[in-house]
Design a protein around this motif. Structure first.
Motif, PDB file in Angstrom:
ATOM      1  N   LEU A 199      -8.443   3.865  -5.352  1.00  0.00           N
ATOM      2  CA  LEU A 199      -8.093   2.459  -5.529  1.00  0.00           C
ATOM      3  C   LEU A 199      -6.640   2.367  -5.960  1.00  0.00           C
ATOM      4  CD1 LEU A 199     -11.263   1.199  -7.373  1.00  0.00           C
ATOM      5  CD2 LEU A 199     -10.623   0.783  -5.011  1.00  0.00           C
ATOM      6  N   ASP A 200      -5.856   1.675  -5.173  1.00  0.00           N
ATOM      7  CA  ASP A 200      -4.439   1.538  -5.482  1.00  0.00           C
ATOM      8  C   ASP A 200      -4.045   0.070  -5.393  1.00  0.00           C
ATOM      9  OD1 ASP A 200      -1.887   2.361  -6.165  1.00  0.00           O
ATOM     10  OD2 ASP A 200      -1.272   2.522  -4.070  1.00  0.00           O
ATOM     11  N   ASP A 201      -4.730  -0.754  -6.157  1.00  0.00           N
ATOM     12  CA  ASP A 201      -4.366  -2.158  -6.163  1.00  0.00           C
ATOM     13  C   ASP A 201      -3.585  -2.459  -7.434  1.00  0.00           C
ATOM     14  OD1 ASP A 201      -6.341  -2.136  -8.074  1.00  0.00           O
ATOM     15  OD2 ASP A 201      -7.798  -3.220  -6.875  1.00  0.00           O
ATOM     16  N   MET A 202      -3.089  -3.674  -7.522  1.00  0.00           N
ATOM     17  CA  MET A 202      -2.222  -4.061  -8.625  1.00  0.00           C
ATOM     18  C   MET A 202      -2.913  -3.885  -9.975  1.00  0.00           C
ATOM     19  SD  MET A 202      -1.214  -6.974 -10.807  1.00  0.00           S
ATOM     20  CE  MET A 202      -2.438  -8.058 -10.241  1.00  0.00           C
ATOM     21  N   GLU A 203      -4.148  -4.345 -10.075  1.00  0.00           N
ATOM     22  CA  GLU A 203      -4.864  -4.274 -11.349  1.00  0.00           C
ATOM     23  C   GLU A 203      -5.042  -2.830 -11.806  1.00  0.00           C
ATOM     24  OE1 GLU A 203      -8.967  -5.865 -13.435  1.00  0.00           O
ATOM     25  OE2 GLU A 203      -8.806  -5.908 -11.261  1.00  0.00           O
ATOM     26  N   HIS A 204      -5.430  -1.940 -10.899  1.00  0.00           N
ATOM     27  CA  HIS A 204      -5.638  -0.545 -11.280  1.00  0.00           C
ATOM     28  C   HIS A 204      -4.333   0.156 -11.653  1.00  0.00           C
ATOM     29  CE1 HIS A 204      -9.579  -1.199  -9.377  1.00  0.00           C
ATOM     30  NE2 HIS A 204      -9.974  -0.318 -10.272  1.00  0.00           N
ATOM     31  N   ARG A 205      -3.246  -0.165 -10.953  1.00  0.00           N
ATOM     32  CA  ARG A 205      -1.956   0.444 -11.299  1.00  0.00           C
ATOM     33  C   ARG A 205      -1.525   0.047 -12.708  1.00  0.00           C
ATOM     34  NH1 ARG A 205      -0.337  -1.146  -6.022  1.00  0.00           N
ATOM     35  NH2 ARG A 205       0.839  -2.829  -6.953  1.00  0.00           N
ATOM     36  N   VAL A 206      -1.634  -1.249 -13.019  1.00  0.00           N
ATOM     37  CA  VAL A 206      -1.223  -1.729 -14.339  1.00  0.00           C
ATOM     38  C   VAL A 206      -2.113  -1.125 -15.425  1.00  0.00           C
ATOM     39  CG1 VAL A 206      -1.047  -3.784 -15.808  1.00  0.00           C
ATOM     40  CG2 VAL A 206      -0.210  -3.862 -13.460  1.00  0.00           C
ATOM     41  N   ARG A 207      -3.410  -1.140 -15.208  1.00  0.00           N
ATOM     42  CA  ARG A 207      -4.334  -0.596 -16.221  1.00  0.00           C
ATOM     43  C   ARG A 207      -4.141   0.912 -16.425  1.00  0.00           C
ATOM     44  NH1 ARG A 207      -7.536  -4.365 -18.184  1.00  0.00           N
ATOM     45  NH2 ARG A 207      -8.100  -6.156 -16.900  1.00  0.00           N
TER      46      ARG A 207
END
Length: 130
Positions: A5-13
């Motif tokens: 998973l490489d979406d915005m939410e996962h990157r920030v978290r």
């Protein structure tokens, strides 16, 4: 095959989890935002982004919209003129749907926008780039 998973939410978290205790790392409290507000904001923003990026849904809806005029024209006499009319209406309806989805998603993003959380996310991502 690995599904990463490489979406915005996962990157920030991921950045927050890795650097939360580092010196100089931005803290939510400094921005006047609670953990619950941040979680809700990230969830809804990612939901909007996922809705925009859903290609399977997008192509299905476009194909149904494009085919609908052909179904309607099937009730009339079959001529080349009616075929061109159906193609024209199908294209026009697809363009109209495309423009409506862009406007709706921009309105959803603008209603969701929270400057304090956006600054926090930007600072977190800047911290990662150091």
């Amino acid at each position: 095959m690995s599904n990463i998973l490489d979406d915005m939410e996962h990157r920030v978290r991921k950045v927050i989890a890795e650097h939360r205790d580092d010196a100089g790392f931005p803290q939510l409290e400094d921005y006047g935002v609670s953990e619950e507000q941040f979680d809700d904001y990230m969830f809804y923003k990612q939901a909007i982004i996922d809705d925009i990026d859903s290609l399977r849904k997008k192509y299905t809806i476009y194909s149904i919209i494009f085919i609908a005029p052909f179904v309607v024209m099937a009730f009339f006499e079959t001529t080349v003129k009616n075929l061109f009319i159906a193609v024209g209406w199908g294209c026009a309806l697809c363009v109209l749907y495309y423009l409506m989805t862009i406007i709706i998603n921009k309105v959803r993003m603008s209603r969701l926008n929270n400057e304090a959380i956006e600054r926090y996310i930007a600072d977190v991502m800047k911290f990662q780039d150091r």
